[in-house]
Design a protein around this motif. Structure first.
Motif, PDB file in Angstrom:
ATOM      1  N   ARG A   1      24.927  14.983  57.998  1.00  0.00           N
ATOM      2  CA  ARG A   1      25.639  13.878  58.628  1.00  0.00           C
ATOM      3  C   ARG A   1      26.984  14.402  59.147  1.00  0.00           C
ATOM      4  O   ARG A   1      27.762  14.997  58.400  1.00  0.00           O
ATOM      5  CB  ARG A   1      25.896  12.767  57.613  1.00  0.00           C
TER       6      ARG A   1
ATOM      7  N   GLY B   1      28.862   8.616  64.925  1.00  0.00           N
ATOM      8  CA  GLY B   1      28.252   9.205  63.735  1.00  0.00           C
ATOM      9  C   GLY B   1      26.866   9.712  64.082  1.00  0.00           C
ATOM     10  O   GLY B   1      26.112   9.058  64.802  1.00  0.00           O
TER      11      GLY B   1
ATOM     12  N   ASP C   1      23.737   7.753  63.430  1.00  0.00           N
ATOM     13  CA  ASP C   1      23.929   7.383  62.029  1.00  0.00           C
ATOM     14  C   ASP C   1      24.142   5.867  61.938  1.00  0.00           C
ATOM     15  O   ASP C   1      25.194   5.357  62.330  1.00  0.00           O
ATOM     16  CB  ASP C   1      25.160   8.131  61.492  1.00  0.00           C
ATOM     17  N   PRO C   2      23.144   5.164  61.433  1.00  0.00           N
ATOM     18  CA  PRO C   2      23.248   3.691  61.429  1.00  0.00           C
ATOM     19  C   PRO C   2      24.377   3.182  60.545  1.00  0.00           C
ATOM     20  O   PRO C   2      24.844   2.049  60.723  1.00  0.00           O
ATOM     21  CB  PRO C   2      21.885   3.240  60.896  1.00  0.00           C
ATOM     22  N   ASP C   3      24.827   4.015  59.601  1.00  0.00           N
ATOM     23  CA  ASP C   3      25.888   3.569  58.688  1.00  0.00           C
ATOM     24  C   ASP C   3      27.287   3.815  59.225  1.00  0.00           C
ATOM     25  O   ASP C   3      28.271   3.419  58.616  1.00  0.00           O
ATOM     26  CB  ASP C   3      25.763   4.293  57.339  1.00  0.00           C
ATOM     27  N   HIS C   4      27.374   4.526  60.344  1.00  0.00           N
ATOM     28  CA  HIS C   4      28.709   4.816  60.857  1.00  0.00           C
ATOM     29  C   HIS C   4      29.385   3.508  61.271  1.00  0.00           C
ATOM     30  O   HIS C   4      28.822   2.716  62.037  1.00  0.00           O
ATOM     31  CB  HIS C   4      28.626   5.773  62.047  1.00  0.00           C
ATOM     32  N   PRO C   5      30.594   3.278  60.778  1.00  0.00           N
ATOM     33  CA  PRO C   5      31.214   1.960  60.975  1.00  0.00           C
ATOM     34  C   PRO C   5      31.540   1.619  62.425  1.00  0.00           C
ATOM     35  O   PRO C   5      31.706   0.447  62.735  1.00  0.00           O
ATOM     36  CB  PRO C   5      32.518   2.059  60.169  1.00  0.00           C
TER      37      PRO C   5
ATOM     38  N   GLU D   1      27.498   2.591  64.756  1.00  0.00           N
ATOM     39  CA  GLU D   1      26.381   1.797  64.230  1.00  0.00           C
ATOM     40  C   GLU D   1      25.026   2.320  64.707  1.00  0.00           C
ATOM     41  O   GLU D   1      24.144   1.555  65.067  1.00  0.00           O
ATOM     42  CB  GLU D   1      26.563   0.329  64.627  1.00  0.00           C
ATOM     43  N   GLY D   2      24.900   3.636  64.792  1.00  0.00           N
ATOM     44  CA  GLY D   2      23.595   4.209  65.138  1.00  0.00           C
ATOM     45  C   GLY D   2      23.440   4.563  66.601  1.00  0.00           C
ATOM     46  O   GLY D   2      22.493   5.236  66.989  1.00  0.00           O
TER      47      GLY D   2
ATOM     48  N   LYS E   1      30.892  11.333  50.642  1.00  0.00           N
ATOM     49  CA  LYS E   1      31.306   9.949  50.889  1.00  0.00           C
ATOM     50  C   LYS E   1      31.294   9.664  52.392  1.00  0.00           C
ATOM     51  O   LYS E   1      30.857   8.614  52.822  1.00  0.00           O
ATOM     52  CB  LYS E   1      32.700   9.707  50.291  1.00  0.00           C
TER      53      LYS E   1
ATOM     54  N   TYR F   1      32.988   8.497  54.999  1.00  0.00           N
ATOM     55  CA  TYR F   1      33.939   7.696  55.773  1.00  0.00           C
ATOM     56  C   TYR F   1      35.013   7.128  54.864  1.00  0.00           C
ATOM     57  O   TYR F   1      34.740   6.709  53.750  1.00  0.00           O
ATOM     58  CB  TYR F   1      33.237   6.513  56.445  1.00  0.00           C
TER      59      TYR F   1
ATOM     60  N   GLU G   1      39.049  -3.899  58.564  1.00  0.00           N
ATOM     61  CA  GLU G   1      38.140  -4.679  57.734  1.00  0.00           C
ATOM     62  C   GLU G   1      38.927  -5.400  56.659  1.00  0.00           C
ATOM     63  O   GLU G   1      39.947  -6.026  56.944  1.00  0.00           O
ATOM     64  CB  GLU G   1      37.058  -3.770  57.152  1.00  0.00           C
TER      65      GLU G   1
END
Ligand SMILES: Nc1nc2c(c(=O)[nH]1)N[C@H]1C(S)=C(S)[C@@H](COP(=O)(O)OP(=O)(O)OC[C@H]3O[C@@H](n4cnc5c(=O)[nH]c(N)nc54)[C@H](O)[C@@H]3O)O[C@H]1N2
Ligand SMILES: Nc1nc2c(c(=O)[nH]1)N[C@H]1C(S)=C(S)[C@@H](COP(=O)(O)OP(=O)(O)OC[C@H]3O[C@@H](n4cnc5c(=O)[nH]c(N)nc54)[C@H](O)[C@@H]3O)O[C@H]1N2
Ligand code: SF4
Ligand SMILES: [Mo]
Length: 827
Positions: A5, A16, A32-36, A39-40, A629, A631, A637
């Motif tokens: 990643r 990401g 990377d779908p988890d990248h804030p 989002e992928g 981790k 990010y 947020e």
């Protein structure tokens, strides 16, 4: 096989990415779908990771010139030899010529901005010829002066929660995909979108209205919309913010164009009187502003006067204490008021906002339409959309490169659009509005940059463009620097030029002059660090091989993300070819040679960890744990604090401690008035009608392409196939008048030079205008049998002047508004 990643850095979006790797090969690329932020999502450039990584064109070892400059004869050397020699030459040159003797050139930030500045400070504060005269710095400086803090719309605008959005000279679908994502989300939620652009591009197809303009005239459009806003008394809807947090209500002396000070009034303490005609701006104000120490010597009293509607008389605003001289004040935003002045006579003073209103009252949409070549009904329609955001949500106006960073009237256009934005009463540092993100302060933190270590000095262009080269001391004014080199100026002309992640022959205007300077006898050493041999490298003394993002951990440090704002920990996926190194390695190892105590790190991982621990409070034992981790969400947020200015957490570091819609500073820096005014482009049908007789199209250059990151990747087949040839976009009728058809090869000529391009004809270009995209196709693509054009044959910058037509103070080159002619290319 393993999955890694990391972060794609083939543009500022920094999506990401997950790479599947087999040995030294990238076999799969996924978002990377988890990248804030992303989002992928990925774009096509990311999918070329393996091609870029394994390209046969990659530089693999440090090379030293052995033949004549540009002859192409190289000898392989070790990094140690190269670094020692470069260091020695830098020391000698600084000793002989001073700090301007050595310069770093810079293109866009590629993750090393802070450490480049650290290197400059390490060597005593050496010169920089950067691209900050254009790019986003003209926007940042304009907000720094007006707001006393820096921001730009792509990070600050909360598009997702807006009801109407103007994308003004920006096309984030290509240029900044996370904004594109957010914009499309806003649209799905019903937001109304307007696009202001001379060319109908992808983003316009998503909009309710496309507003074509003549390049370089956006300020006139902003004035017309402001004119309409005043007709509708929009300032009253925005009363709370304008009266409380801006200097709109402060009274102004029409004779001097200065804001009225308390000491000018009858009965005030005469000993506090200051001679305002003798004020000077000096020092590094940019730094002073970010350090919140903006005390201007020219007005120590900082006591301004407003008209209080409650008591129907003047009250004093103390900008140091940030309070009025009495309670319960209701400032008048508009109008003219009579005061007794020092000599006991009476004099009338308008408010700052009234003064600006008087100016824009002359800018009717009908008049603006003549200057901008925008149909007048489109101006009314744009105003109507901005005035009626969906569901009563906010109206956001996002100007960028096209509108206000690369033309003769750049800074004033930015200010005009920003002032217009305020009349639409956006939530300030709140949902749907303009966020105050904190990474600008962090980016400039002197613990990283060492800024402030060395005394200020005068860089090339300090006399002609004082703002950029002296007062705000960002970079030398490029055109002035190349001129100084050509003259052999011992005080201002750099002798050693270090280009890391920057090709000076590609990014700067009038590369004819750049190349002349670099090839002159006055330049004693050129260093180029790149993935490939670029045209500047061909004439360099040292060429150093750079590692790509898939091969490095360094170079991912610009926290230019919107909401949320993560610090992302990159990982090495594949080994760099040969001895290619990341840019931080070069900076660190060079820096150590001068002062090892300032570069205490042994690796780029250590540099990242230090940043993570120092600025993001991460408690991690090692890099592997940090990368695991991935990010670290900052400033956003659930950590976001709203309306920080109301809580004393954010200051407007301007002389009045308020957002300055009326800026004495700008006026002192040589601009026509303290409020924004109009200036037609230096080279336009109206300013130079005799030139226009021959060069009869208005040209804008540099719009971004999907496939390329500036001039990079024209040698990568997967990218080049998307845009195989250099092209110029023309209006259908203009093409017909010249008997030009789609795909014809053309000469594109300006009074400075000529280049080649293929015609791309449509009705999506404002008539009378033409546009050329950014890549200059310097490298050919063997796989597709497509040629390269070096720096001089397809590079639109050949057409742009380097010193003429620049914005007055900041020196923005007119890359987006000059004249050209097109003729068919006869083989
Ligand atoms: N006419 C016109 N000119 C423009 C513009 C415009 O709109 N119109 N835009 C301007 C703007 S906003 C900018 S920011 C500049 C950008 O200008 P630059 O950033 O100078 O862009 P490039 O010309 O692509 O040169 C960068 C070189 O660095 C290499 N490179 C890329 N990434 C890295 C890296 O991480 N490390 C190393 N060592 N090398 C790397 C690339 O291969 C390329 O050869 O262009 C400016 N020039
Ligand atoms: N794919 C890709 N993405 C990039 C880059 C890249 O090279 N490639 N470069 C990055 C960099 S360094 C930057 S600074 C950003 C720039 O980001 P943006 O400003 O969003 O991008 P541009 O495409 O340069 O310009 C946007 C639009 O301005 C229009 N325009 C031109 N002249 C005028 C004018 O006079 N008035 C108005 N209103 N519009 C005008 C152009 O037609 C274009 O559609 O992009 C970044 N992202
Ligand atoms: S090049 Fe594409 S994938 Fe990479 S960061 Fe930019 S938008 Fe994202
Ligand atoms: Mo840029």
């Amino acid at each position: 096989m393993k999955k890694v990643r990391t972060v794609c850095f083939d543009c500022h979006s920094k999506c990401g990415i997950i790479l599947t790797v087999d040995g030294d090969k990238i076999v799969r690329v996924e978002g990377d779908p988890d990248h804030p932020i992303s989002e992928g999502m990925l774009c096509t450039k990311a999918f070329s990771a393996q091609e870029i990584h394994a390209s046969k064109d990659r530089l693999t070892h440090p090379l030293k010139r052995v033949g004549e400059r540009g002859e192409g004869k190289w000898q392989r050397v070790t990094w140690e030899e190269a670094l020692d020699d470069i260091h020695r030459k830098m020391e000698e040159t600084i000793a002989k010529y001073g700090r301007n003797g050595v310069t770093v050139t810079q293109g866009t930030g590629r993750g090393s901005n802070h450490f480049i500045q650290r290197l400059r400070e390490t060597y005593g504060g050496i010169c920089s010829i950067g691209i900050g005269h254009v790019c986003l710095a003209p926007y940042l400086i304009q907000t720094a002066i007006m707001w006393g803090r820096q921001f730009h719309p792509h990070e600050a605008g909360d598009y997702r929660n807006a009801g109407a959005i103007a994308m003004w000279g920006t096309n984030p679908i290509r240029s900044r995909q996370y904004t594109g994502l957010r914009l499309l989300e806003a649209k799905r939620k019903g937001a109304r979108i307007v696009v202001v652009d001379p060319v109908f591009r992808d983003i316009a197809a998503r909009a309710e209205l496309w507003v074509p303009v003549r390049p370089g005239t956006d300020s006139a459009l902003a004035f017309a919309l402001t004119n309409l806003a005043f007709r509708d008394h929009k300032e009253q809807e925005a009363y709370d913010f304008l009266s409380r947090w801006t200097n709109a209500p402060m009274l102004v002396d029409a004779d001097t164009q200065m804001q009225v000070r308390e000491f000018m009034l009858e009965g005030a303490n005469a000993s506090e009187s200051v001679d305002l005609s003798d004020r000077k701006l000096e020092g590094n104000l940019w730094q002073a502003q970010s350090d919140m120490e903006f005390e201007e010597a020219y007005d120590p009293t900082k006591r301004y006067v407003v008209w209080d509607l409650n008591s129907n008389g003047p009250v004093v605003w103390d900008a140091v204490k940030e309070e009025y001289s009495k309670e319960n004040v209701r400032p008048a935003l508009l109008g003219e008021y009579e005061l007794e002045v020092e000599d006991g006579t009476k004099k009338k003073f308008k408010t700052a906002l009234q003064t600006y209103k008087d100016y824009v009252d002359g800018w009717t949409p009908e008049l603006a339409s003549q200057w901008t070549w925008t149909p007048v009904e489109k101006i009314y329609e744009m105003y109507d959309i901005l005035s009626h955001p969906t569901d009563g949500k906010s109206t956001l106006i996002a100007p960028y490169l096209g509108a206000c960073m690369m033309c003769t009237n750049a800074l004033n256009t930015g200010r005009a659009i920003n002032t217009l934005q305020l009349l639409f009463n956006p939530p300030i540092d709140d949902v749907g509005g303009i966020f105050f993100n904190e990474f600008w302060e962090f980016q400039a933190d002197s613990r990283i940059t060492l800024s402030g270590t060395n005394p200020q000095y005068k860089m090339p262009g300090w006399d002609t463009h004082p703002m950029i080269a002296h007062i705000y001391q960002a970079h030398a004014h490029p055109g002035s620097a190349w001129d100084a080199i050509i003259r052999g100026d011992d005080e201002y002309g750099p002798r050693v030029v270090i280009s890391m992640a920057s090709d000076a022959t590609g990014g700067f205007e009038e590369p004819q002059k750049v190349v002349k300077a670099l090839l002159s006898d006055h330049v004693e050493m050129i260093v180029s660090m790149d993935y490939f041999m670029n045209p500047e490298g061909e004439i360099a003394d040292y060429v150093l091989p750079a590692a790509h993002w898939s091969e490095r951990v360094g170079n991912i440090d610009e926290e230019l993300y919107p909401d949320p704002c993560p610090f992302v920990v990159p990982q090495i996926a594949v080994p760099a070819p040969g001895e290619a190194k990341d840019d931080w390695y070069f900076l660190r190892e060079l820096g150590k040679r001068h002062d090892a105590s300032l570069w205490p790190w042994e690796s780029s991982e250590e540099m990242q960890l230090w940043r993570l621990r120092t600025f993001h409070g991460a408690e991690v034992k090692d890099y592997a744990e940090a990368a695991e981790k991935g990010y670290y969400i900052e400033f956003a947020e659930d950590k976001r604090i709203y309306r920080k200015h109301e809580k004393g957490l954010v200051k407007f570091a301007t002389p009045s401690s308020r957002v300055e819609v009326y800026s004495e500073t700008m006026h002192m820096l040589g601009y026509e008035a303290p409020y924004p005014t109009y200036l037609d482009p230096y080279e336009s049908p109206y300013t130079q009608p005799e030139v226009f007789e021959e060069y009869n199209l208005v040209l804008t250059t540099g719009a971004r392409d999907y496939a390329f990151y500036h001039t990079a990747w024209t040698n990568i087949a997967r990218q080049r196939i998307l845009e195989p040839w250099p092209y110029i976009e023309l209006n259908y009728y203009d093409a017909r008048e010249r008997q030009i058809g789609e795909g014809d090869w053309l000469w594109v000529e300006s009074p400075r030079g000529r280049i080649k391009a293929k015609a791309r004809v449509s009705q999506g270009v404002n008539k009378g205008c033409a546009s050329m995209c950014r890549p200059n196709y310097k490298l050919g693509c063997d796989e597709l049998n497509l040629p390269g054009y070096s720096w001089d044959r397809a590079n639109p910058n050949v057409l742009i002047p380097s010193t003429e037509g620049n914005d007055l103070g900041w020196g923005c080159a007119p890359m987006r508004a000059t004249l050209c002619k097109v003729t068919k290319f006869v083989r």
